[in-house]
Scaffold this motif. Structure first.
Motif, PDB file in Angstrom:
ATOM      1  N   UNK A   7       0.846  -1.193   0.000  1.00 48.00           N
ATOM      2  CA  UNK A   7       0.000   0.000   0.000  1.00 48.00           C
ATOM      3  C   UNK A   7       0.880   1.241   0.000  1.00 48.00           C
ATOM      4  N   UNK A   8       0.244   2.343  -0.407  1.00 52.68           N
ATOM      5  CA  UNK A   8       0.946   3.630  -0.476  1.00 52.68           C
ATOM      6  C   UNK A   8      -0.039   4.715  -0.070  1.00 52.68           C
ATOM      7  N   UNK A   9       0.419   5.686   0.707  1.00 51.53           N
ATOM      8  CA  UNK A   9      -0.464   6.739   1.214  1.00 51.53           C
ATOM      9  C   UNK A   9      -0.713   7.836   0.189  1.00 51.53           C
ATOM     10  N   UNK A  10       0.103   7.895  -0.821  1.00 50.40           N
ATOM     11  CA  UNK A  10      -0.031   8.968  -1.800  1.00 50.40           C
ATOM     12  C   UNK A  10       0.937  10.107  -1.520  1.00 50.40           C
ATOM     13  N   UNK A  11       1.723   9.956  -0.455  1.00 56.54           N
ATOM     14  CA  UNK A  11       2.717  10.974  -0.132  1.00 56.54           C
ATOM     15  C   UNK A  11       4.107  10.417  -0.432  1.00 56.54           C
ATOM     16  N   UNK A  12       4.999  11.311  -0.764  1.00 56.27           N
ATOM     17  CA  UNK A  12       6.364  10.884  -1.079  1.00 56.27           C
ATOM     18  C   UNK A  12       6.477  10.425  -2.519  1.00 56.27           C
ATOM     19  N   UNK A  13       7.574   9.746  -2.795  1.00 49.79           N
ATOM     20  CA  UNK A  13       7.798   9.288  -4.170  1.00 49.79           C
ATOM     21  C   UNK A  13       6.822   8.186  -4.556  1.00 49.79           C
ATOM     22  N   UNK A  14       6.470   8.192  -5.803  1.00 44.05           N
ATOM     23  CA  UNK A  14       5.581   7.147  -6.322  1.00 44.05           C
ATOM     24  C   UNK A  14       6.371   5.847  -6.356  1.00 44.05           C
ATOM     25  N   UNK A  15       5.826   4.766  -5.828  1.00 48.93           N
ATOM     26  CA  UNK A  15       6.523   3.483  -5.884  1.00 48.93           C
ATOM     27  C   UNK A  15       6.825   3.078  -7.329  1.00 48.93           C
ATOM     28  N   UNK A  16       7.951   2.409  -7.507  1.00 50.04           N
ATOM     29  CA  UNK A  16       8.387   2.023  -8.855  1.00 50.04           C
ATOM     30  C   UNK A  16       7.356   1.162  -9.577  1.00 50.04           C
ATOM     31  N   UNK A  17       6.689   0.265  -8.858  1.00 52.23           N
ATOM     32  CA  UNK A  17       5.705  -0.621  -9.495  1.00 52.23           C
ATOM     33  C   UNK A  17       4.554   0.193 -10.091  1.00 52.23           C
ATOM     34  N   UNK A  18       4.082   1.212  -9.375  1.00 49.00           N
ATOM     35  CA  UNK A  18       3.001   2.069  -9.881  1.00 49.00           C
ATOM     36  C   UNK A  18       3.513   2.896 -11.056  1.00 49.00           C
ATOM     37  N   UNK A  19       4.709   3.417 -10.910  1.00 53.12           N
ATOM     38  CA  UNK A  19       5.279   4.251 -11.974  1.00 53.12           C
ATOM     39  C   UNK A  19       5.445   3.456 -13.266  1.00 53.12           C
ATOM     40  N   UNK A  20       5.914   2.209 -13.168  1.00 56.71           N
ATOM     41  CA  UNK A  20       6.099   1.367 -14.362  1.00 56.71           C
ATOM     42  C   UNK A  20       4.757   1.046 -15.003  1.00 56.71           C
ATOM     43  N   UNK A  21       3.790   0.737 -14.168  1.00 57.96           N
ATOM     44  CA  UNK A  21       2.460   0.402 -14.692  1.00 57.96           C
ATOM     45  C   UNK A  21       1.854   1.597 -15.410  1.00 57.96           C
ATOM     46  N   UNK A  22       2.076   2.793 -14.898  1.00 64.82           N
ATOM     47  CA  UNK A  22       1.527   3.990 -15.533  1.00 64.82           C
ATOM     48  C   UNK A  22       2.243   4.272 -16.855  1.00 64.82           C
ATOM     49  N   UNK A  23       3.557   4.043 -16.897  1.00 66.78           N
ATOM     50  CA  UNK A  23       4.322   4.349 -18.106  1.00 66.78           C
ATOM     51  C   UNK A  23       4.156   3.266 -19.172  1.00 66.78           C
ATOM     52  N   UNK A  24       4.234   2.010 -18.777  1.00 66.94           N
ATOM     53  CA  UNK A  24       4.252   0.924 -19.761  1.00 66.94           C
ATOM     54  C   UNK A  24       2.860   0.414 -20.126  1.00 66.94           C
ATOM     55  N   UNK A  25       1.964   0.365 -19.169  1.00 66.07           N
ATOM     56  CA  UNK A  25       0.634  -0.205 -19.410  1.00 66.07           C
ATOM     57  C   UNK A  25      -0.446   0.846 -19.573  1.00 66.07           C
ATOM     58  N   UNK A  26      -0.066   2.125 -19.426  1.00 66.41           N
ATOM     59  CA  UNK A  26      -1.013   3.207 -19.621  1.00 66.41           C
ATOM     60  C   UNK A  26      -2.039   3.345 -18.507  1.00 66.41           C
ATOM     61  N   UNK A  27      -1.773   2.769 -17.363  1.00 68.55           N
ATOM     62  CA  UNK A  27      -2.718   2.883 -16.245  1.00 68.55           C
ATOM     63  C   UNK A  27      -2.655   4.281 -15.659  1.00 68.55           C
ATOM     64  N   UNK A  28      -3.716   4.640 -14.935  1.00 65.68           N
ATOM     65  CA  UNK A  28      -3.785   5.922 -14.262  1.00 65.68           C
ATOM     66  C   UNK A  28      -3.690   5.673 -12.761  1.00 65.68           C
ATOM     67  N   UNK A  29      -3.356   6.721 -12.019  1.00 62.42           N
ATOM     68  CA  UNK A  29      -3.207   6.605 -10.593  1.00 62.42           C
ATOM     69  C   UNK A  29      -4.514   6.165  -9.930  1.00 62.42           C
ATOM     70  N   UNK A  30      -5.643   6.582 -10.507  1.00 56.75           N
ATOM     71  CA  UNK A  30      -6.966   6.201  -9.961  1.00 56.75           C
ATOM     72  C   UNK A  30      -7.200   4.710 -10.019  1.00 56.75           C
ATOM     73  N   UNK A  31      -6.491   4.010 -10.948  1.00 55.73           N
ATOM     74  CA  UNK A  31      -6.670   2.562 -11.067  1.00 55.73           C
ATOM     75  C   UNK A  31      -6.134   1.838  -9.844  1.00 55.73           C
ATOM     76  N   UNK A  32      -5.312   2.484  -9.022  1.00 59.75           N
ATOM     77  CA  UNK A  32      -4.708   1.852  -7.863  1.00 59.75           C
ATOM     78  C   UNK A  32      -5.396   2.222  -6.559  1.00 59.75           C
ATOM     79  N   UNK A  33      -6.476   3.024  -6.634  1.00 55.89           N
ATOM     80  CA  UNK A  33      -7.188   3.431  -5.425  1.00 55.89           C
ATOM     81  C   UNK A  33      -7.734   2.209  -4.657  1.00 55.89           C
ATOM     82  N   UNK A  34      -7.732   2.323  -3.341  1.00 57.65           N
ATOM     83  CA  UNK A  34      -8.271   1.235  -2.507  1.00 57.65           C
ATOM     84  C   UNK A  34      -9.780   1.367  -2.473  1.00 57.65           C
TER      85      UNK A  34
END
Length: 138
Positions: free
Chosen positions: A111-138
């Motif tokens: 899990x991630x609070x949304x503060x600080x650096x974006x975790x690498x796994x989320x960043x890769x998914x957004x760059x390579x798979x075109x996902x948005x940050x909202x796709x990772x919301x709990x």
């Protein structure tokens, strides 16, 4: 003891100086005398400056001791006083609840609070798979 120091110690002996002086021309002796006087004067001036600085320092200390005594304090009071540090006044940050969840490269759900650096796994998914940050919301 260095050789030059031994040499100067031998110059402190009047008999040695007289023996050396007999072998030297008067002009050379006068030149040595003038240079030696210059060195002694410089050293005397350095000593006077050091003494003056020490005296000024002592006067400052005496001045502050008088101020402390005027306030009813002693040096022991200052030495033993506990001065609060700035870190003691800090408010501890509350832990934020997690907003996002993701799967890391080992397959673990994190899990991630949304503060600080974006975790690498989320960043890769957004760059390579075109996902948005909202796709990772709990």
């Amino acid at each position: 003891m260095s050789d030059s120091l031994k040499y100067f110690k031998s110059l402190n002996n009047i008999r040695t100086l007289r023996a050396i002086a007999r072998e030297m021309p008067l002009e050379s002796l006068q030149e040595i005398h003038d240079k030696f006087n210059t060195v002694v004067d410089e050293r005397r001036e350095d000593e006077n400056q050091a003494r003056a600085q020490l005296e000024a320092h002592s006067q400052k200390i005496a001045k502050y001791i008088k101020l402390l005594e005027g306030e009813g304090l002693s040096l022991d009071d200052l030495v033993t006083a506990k001065i609060p540090s700035k870190t003691q006044n800090r408010v501890k940050r509350t832990i934020k609840p997690a907003k996002y969840h993701y799967q890391d490269k080992n397959g673990e759900i994190k899990t991630w609070t949304g503060q600080g650096r974006i975790p690498d796994a989320i960043k890769k998914a957004m760059q390579q798979k075109g996902k948005k940050l909202d796709d990772f919301l709990i």
